[in-house]
Design a protein around this motif. Structure first.
Motif, short mmCIF file in Angstrom:
data_model
loop_
_atom_site.label_atom_id
_atom_site.label_comp_id
_atom_site.label_asym_id
_atom_site.label_seq_id
_atom_site.Cartn_x
_atom_site.Cartn_y
_atom_site.Cartn_z
N GLU A 90 6.35 43.68 74.54
CA GLU A 90 6.25 44.89 74.10
C GLU A 90 6.64 45.22 72.74
O GLU A 90 6.14 45.84 71.80
N TYR A 91 7.64 44.39 72.25
CA TYR A 91 8.24 44.55 70.98
C TYR A 91 7.07 43.87 69.96
O TYR A 91 6.90 44.42 68.95
N LEU A 92 6.51 42.70 70.17
CA LEU A 92 5.63 42.35 69.32
C LEU A 92 4.33 43.05 69.34
O LEU A 92 3.58 43.21 68.32
N GLY A 93 4.11 43.63 70.27
CA GLY A 93 2.74 44.49 70.40
C GLY A 93 3.01 45.79 69.56
O GLY A 93 2.21 46.17 68.87
N GLY A 94 4.25 46.26 69.71
CA GLY A 94 4.79 47.38 68.85
C GLY A 94 4.74 46.88 67.43
O GLY A 94 4.35 47.67 66.45
N LEU A 95 5.21 45.90 67.13
CA LEU A 95 5.42 45.41 65.68
C LEU A 95 3.95 45.24 65.18
O LEU A 95 3.64 45.54 63.68
N ALA A 96 2.90 44.61 65.87
CA ALA A 96 1.75 44.56 65.21
C ALA A 96 1.04 45.97 65.13
O ALA A 96 0.44 46.09 64.11
N GLU A 97 1.19 46.90 65.81
CA GLU A 97 0.56 48.24 65.77
C GLU A 97 1.48 48.91 64.53
O GLU A 97 0.55 49.51 63.53
N CYS A 98 2.70 48.80 64.43
CA CYS A 98 3.19 49.10 63.13
C CYS A 98 2.87 48.74 61.94
O CYS A 98 2.64 49.38 60.95
N ARG A 99 2.62 47.35 61.68
CA ARG A 99 2.17 46.83 60.70
C ARG A 99 0.64 47.29 60.27
O ARG A 99 0.43 47.20 59.07
N ALA A 100 -0.02 47.38 61.21
CA ALA A 100 -1.35 47.57 61.09
C ALA A 100 -1.69 49.05 60.33
O ALA A 100 -2.40 49.35 59.51
N GLN A 101 -0.62 49.85 61.02
CA GLN A 101 -0.45 51.25 60.21
C GLN A 101 -0.17 51.28 58.84
O GLN A 101 -0.19 52.27 58.03
N CYS A 102 0.54 50.04 58.40
CA CYS A 102 1.23 50.05 56.96
C CYS A 102 -0.07 49.67 56.12
O CYS A 102 0.30 50.10 54.92
N GLU A 103 -1.11 49.37 56.41
CA GLU A 103 -2.26 49.03 55.69
C GLU A 103 -2.97 50.35 55.39
O GLU A 103 -4.27 50.18 54.86
N GLY A 104 -2.61 51.58 55.47
CA GLY A 104 -3.33 52.91 55.22
C GLY A 104 -3.45 53.12 53.87
O GLY A 104 -3.38 52.16 52.89
N PRO A 105 -3.72 54.44 53.42
CA PRO A 105 -4.20 54.66 52.15
C PRO A 105 -2.82 54.76 51.45
O PRO A 105 -1.74 54.82 51.69
N TYR A 106 -2.95 54.45 50.14
CA TYR A 106 -1.87 54.48 48.92
C TYR A 106 -0.95 55.83 49.12
O TYR A 106 -1.68 56.90 48.97
N ASP A 107 0.34 55.65 49.31
CA ASP A 107 1.09 56.86 49.44
C ASP A 107 2.28 56.59 48.63
O ASP A 107 3.35 56.78 49.20
N PHE A 108 2.60 56.27 47.47
CA PHE A 108 3.60 55.79 46.77
C PHE A 108 4.25 57.20 46.60
O PHE A 108 3.89 58.08 45.88
N ARG A 109 5.58 57.35 46.74
CA ARG A 109 6.39 58.51 46.90
C ARG A 109 6.43 59.12 45.36
O ARG A 109 6.58 60.19 45.15
N GLU A 110 6.37 58.16 44.53
CA GLU A 110 6.70 58.48 42.79
C GLU A 110 5.41 58.81 42.28
O GLU A 110 5.49 59.02 40.98
N TYR A 111 4.49 58.69 42.94
CA TYR A 111 2.98 58.76 42.49
C TYR A 111 2.65 60.30 41.89
O TYR A 111 2.86 61.48 42.82
N SER A 112 2.01 60.47 40.86
CA SER A 112 1.69 61.54 40.17
C SER A 112 0.53 61.30 39.54
O SER A 112 0.28 60.74 38.69
#
Length: 601
Positions: A90-112
């Motif tokens: 379950e941990y490895l499955g959750g890790l894979a899912e979390c990492r997949a979500q990291c590949e989303g749109p660019y959302d740099f906090r300091e971006y202007s």
């Protein structure tokens, strides 16, 4: 705060939701007495079913992990293995899912949009750094139990430390070796697991063991994670982009020297702040022999009491060693209780990091001893003496630390550590891992967080030793860095080590390398809400065995002494078992392994 449903409030038709809400709160706050009472009330209500008590914030890998460790502590190793293996999946499955979500749109906090002037390659680099950082943050997200604010350290590696020993207990040495080698991917120099690996090799033989390798999915994960860390540390070193490494197992050689120096300086600065916060408000006591002289004069029970070592001699604060709390006859009588339980336990070896070749940990609570006395299994006088020893310790702690009222017992037990195969060579291994009692030291000892699983309500600790006929097993304090030993204390009959339970007193226990080491361990709280529930039941049993029982303990009072006569061991007394990591005195300059936490001393 969750409260019980009022029968007249119109909420009785929602008892299933109330039970689930109470169970959810209790899972995150297991020591909360009011919620324990609420749960007990719901269980006795008509219409409430066992299935209603569910955790509304449950996460699959945490559910499996908690159930696996619970079964492990109950010695149900086949069932524990099944749940822990499910937790890994379950941990490895959750890790894979979390990492997949990291590949989303660019959302740099300091971006202007208006101010951002980077070119294409710089933009791509910024995005890639964000993805890498997010991947690493997945470790913290998955290791944080619902209801808690911080992650459990070494969460994934701990699965394999449990599993390697559980497989050993069911004599599956192929899987035990596989799990030990998998754990060593994270901590290749871990002494206890290296010894376990050698033990499993001896069982399997070199030819058979050569084909058993660490798990491939974990090898791939470690390799990928180290590559990500290397890139993030490079960016941190060259571009100044911050990176908070979530793992304690990152090899030091991976971190650039400049960053190591910077982190060390920041750690020292943070530690100074922690020392000021933790010690300055509490340094109200001026240690005085006069307090103990008054106590000695108050009762024959304290006639031989003396302060042996004070805080200054122990190179710390709010800590002390006192001798003469028990006589040799009293120590022997209480140890006989331990031998009764040990005979029935048949050599239980406890602890998630237990080493088959090292000491085992066994414990017996005062409530269990009194129940056995009621049943005629143990000598009632011995049970009474055990209870009196806890009251005596309570009185000493109150007087030494000049408390206005007796502190409440938060938890107590009789604990014995026994070397499994006699004398061992590696006396430097810890039996009780380094920790602070009421807070969680972070990996760099820059803070101490009072949140679960720390016993945040514990204010004072006390360990009353019963013997010295053993090898190893020294109790030690460290400095605020939680690495450098500031003092070591030789256990002996009637010796009491007591101290404030906060970050100012990191401590541990060296492994027992020969014989058996026994002590009565107590933790006290100033908050009545967190007192030990079994203590009330124990007082009731004491009234049944020895009426009448004094209802309170004064600042200098105690129960009259009733020395216990010799009593032969009995069989049939089950142990209260304490899982904990494996593993005599003044100041040294030695270094200790990384800290951990546990219950026994």
């Amino acid at each position: 705060m969750l409260t019980p449903c009022d029968p007249d409030s119109g909420m009785m038709d929602q008892l299933d939701k109330a039970a689930a809400a109470a169970e959810t709160f209790h899972r995150a706050n297991p020591d909360h007495l009011e919620m324990q009472d609420n749960l007990e009330m719901y269980r006795n209500m008509e219409g409430v079913k066992p299935g209603n008590f569910r955790d509304l914030e449950a996460v699959p890998h945490w559910e499996a992990y908690d159930e696996g460790t619970r079964l492990y502590q109950l010695e149900q190793f086949p069932q524990s293995i099944e749940r822990l293996e499910a937790a890994v999946r379950e941990y490895l499955g959750g890790l894979a899912e979390c990492r997949a979500q990291c590949e989303g749109p660019y959302d740099f906090r300091e971006y202007s949009y208006l101010e951002y002037q980077s070119h294409l390659y710089e933009t791509i680099s910024d995005h890639y750094v964000q993805v890498l950082s997010c991947n690493q943050d997945c470790v913290l997200e998955l290791a944080t139990k619902p209801g808690r604010a911080s992650a459990s350290p070494d969460f994934l590696p701990s699965h394999f430390k449990f599993l390697q020993y559980a497989y050993h207990k069911v004599a599956n040495y192929d899987k035990a070796l596989e799990c030990s080698r998998t754990f060593l991917l994270f901590h290749p120099k871990d002494h206890s697991v290296l010894q376990n690996e050698a033990f499993y090799l001896s069982k399997l033989g070199a030819d058979r063991a050569a084909d058993i390798q660490p798990r491939e999915e974990i090898k791939s994960y470690v390799k990928q994670s180290l590559l990500e860390k290397e890139l993030l540390y490079y960016v941190m070193d060259t571009l100044g982009v911050p990176f908070n490494d979530p793992d304690a197992w990152t090899p030091p050689e991976l971190i650039p020297q400049s960053i190591q120096k910077r982190l060390k300086a920041e750690k020292e600065e943070a530690r100074k702040g922690m020392v000021e916060r933790e010690t300055a408000p509490n340094e109200t006591r001026v240690e005085s022999q006069g307090d103990m002289e008054i106590l000695k004069a108050s009762s024959p029970l304290f006639a031989n009491l003396k302060v042996a070592i004070v805080s200054e001699q122990l190179n710390g604060s709010q800590r002390a060693v006192l001798d003469g709390v028990l006589s040799h006859e009293e120590c022997a009588a209480i140890r006989r209780l331990a031998n009764v339980a040990a005979d029935s336990a048949k050599g239980y070896q406890g602890g998630p990091s237990a080493d088959p070749s090292k000491d085992r940990i066994e414990g017996l609570t005062i409530l269990r001893v009194l129940e056995l006395a009621i049943d005629g299994v143990v000598d009632p006088d011995g049970a009474r003496l055990y209870y009196e020893a806890t009251v005596r310790t309570q009185t000493i702690v109150q007087n030494y630390f000049q408390l206005k009222a007796p502190p409440h017992v938060s938890f107590s037990h009789l604990l014995c550590r026994t070397a499994v195969t006699g004398h061992q060579e590696n006396s430097g291994e810890t039996s009780q891992a380094l920790h602070a009692q009421n807070c969680l030291l972070d990996p760099e000892a820059t803070a101490c967080s009072k949140e679960p699983p720390a016993y945040a309500a514990r204010d004072f600790s006390a360990f009353l030793y019963l013997n010295d006929e053993f090898e190893g097993g020294a109790f030690f304090f460290t400095n605020q860095d939680a690495e450098t030993i500031s003092a070591e204390i030789e256990p002996k009959c009637g010796r009491l080590v007591t101290f404030k339970s906060g970050a100012e007193n990191p401590h541990g226990v060296q492994g027992v390398t020969g014989g058996q080491r026994c002590a009565v361990s107590l933790w006290f709280t100033l908050d009545r809400q967190h007192r030990e529930k079994d203590r009330v039941r124990s007082e009731t049993l004491m009234e049944q065995l020895f009426p009448p029982l004094p209802t309170s303990v004064g600042p200098v009072g105690s129960l009259p002494r009733h020395p216990s006569p010799p009593h032969p061991p009995h069989r049939g007394a089950p142990w209260y078992r304490v899982p904990g990591p494996r593993g005599r005195g003044q100041s040294t300059g030695n270094r200790r392994p990384r800290r951990g936490r546990g219950r026994g001393k």
